[in-house]
Design an enzyme around this catalytic site. Structure first.
Site, PDB file in Angstrom:
ATOM      1  N   CYS A   1      35.415  41.592  36.427  1.00  0.00           N
ATOM      2  CA  CYS A   1      35.223  41.959  34.949  1.00  0.00           C
ATOM      3  C   CYS A   1      35.695  43.410  34.681  1.00  0.00           C
ATOM      4  O   CYS A   1      36.686  43.884  35.318  1.00  0.00           O
ATOM      5  CB  CYS A   1      33.727  41.798  34.397  1.00  0.00           C
TER       6      CYS A   1
ATOM      7  N   ARG B   1      40.450  41.460  25.813  1.00  0.00           N
ATOM      8  CA  ARG B   1      40.736  42.320  26.674  1.00  0.00           C
ATOM      9  C   ARG B   1      41.708  42.047  27.912  1.00  0.00           C
ATOM     10  O   ARG B   1      42.530  42.790  28.467  1.00  0.00           O
ATOM     11  CB  ARG B   1      39.321  42.982  27.474  1.00  0.00           C
TER      12      ARG B   1
END
Length: 284
Positions: free
Chosen positions: A234, A176
């Site tokens: 995050c 990611r």
């Protein structure tokens, strides 16, 4: 202030009748059935905590997927979980504390001192051969009084410039960070200048945290040392709390960017870069 409690110490507390509020934060991105998982098996006496509704503010807009809940709302939830002033709280999940750390961070931010993560979570409890429960009894409401602002946070504007004089860690999975996949946020990639430090790297094969020395070595390899200015993000501010817990175990203090990449990537004016380099692939 200790961050972790292991299964043996928790069992000793329970056997000795020491007041312990056990909170089960069963949440995984893309799995809305946490409460069902709790009902199937949990540590006896635990109370289920709904991360989406109790550890975030679903009504807030423009602040990412899991905005921090207002203090008054968190206090109402904490009282409903049965917490009193002076209690000891142990939070756990079934995913290496990646969800439970959100509750740990929120209570620490609220000035509640005696809150721990169960190292290894439900998996460690199972591995020890200890009993599981399927019942769900509502706790006696507590009277805890919570505050705010005891943990460090940064804004989106601060996150943009953080790498200029500090270290910004991206706690998401490496794919990611590199922009190879993006299952939920508007754009793929990372905040320019951020370093990849997936939360999975904080854990051993059994789902417990690495030893403090191992974590110090991990973060030292990312340039973190005594006096480093560190912040973490995050996807939505949940697993970043896990990284902050790991940093604390290693002896480092870090700030949270609550909106994280879900807030950052939702604004077209914010640059997003891809690739393994902090500033993106050359020529991007």
């Amino acid at each position: 202030m200790a961050t972790l409690i292991d299964v043996a110490a928790l069992k000793d507390r329970m056997d000795a009748g020491k007041r312990t509020v056990l909170l089960d934060v069963r949440w995984v991105l893309g799995d809305p059935h946490g409460h069902s998982h709790f009902r199937q098996a949990h540590i006896p006496g635990a109370v289920y905590v709904d991360l989406h509704d109790e550890l975030a503010d679903p009504s807030a807009e423009g602040q990412g997927r899991h905005p921090l809940p207002p203090t008054a709302a968190l206090q109402r939830s904490a009282r409903a979980w049965g917490i009193n002033d002076g209690d000891t709280v142990v939070a756990y999940d079934d995913t290496g504390s990646t969800a439970a750390a959100r509750l740990w961070w929120l209570l620490r931010d609220a000035g509640f001192p005696s809150v721990f993560l169960l190292d290894g979570g439900l998996g460690a409890w199972r591995a020890a051969g200890l009993p599981l429960a399927q019942d769900e009894q509502p706790p006696v409401p507590g009277d805890v009084v919570l505050g705010h602002g005891h943990m460090d946070v940064i804004t989106m504007d601060e996150a943009a410039d953080w790498h200029n004089d500090g270290i910004l860690l991206d706690a998401r999975a490496g794919e990611r960070y590199r922009g190879e996949i993006e299952p939920i946020d508007p754009r793929a990639g990372h905040i320019p200048g951020a370093l990849s430090a997936p939360t999975a790297g904080n854990l051993g094969p059994d789902g417990t945290f690495l030893r403090a020395a191992q974590l110090r070595n991990r973060f030292a390899a990312l340039g973190i040392g005594e006096g480093s200015k560190v912040a973490v993000y995050c996807g939505s501010g949940v697993t970043a709390a896990h990284e902050i817990a790991a940093l604390e175990i290693a002896g480092f203090r870090a700030a949270l960017f609550p909106g994280s990449f879900s807030q950052w990537s939702s604004l077209d004016s914010n640059p997003v870069v891809t690739g393994a380099a902090p500033l993106g692939t050359p020529g991007q």
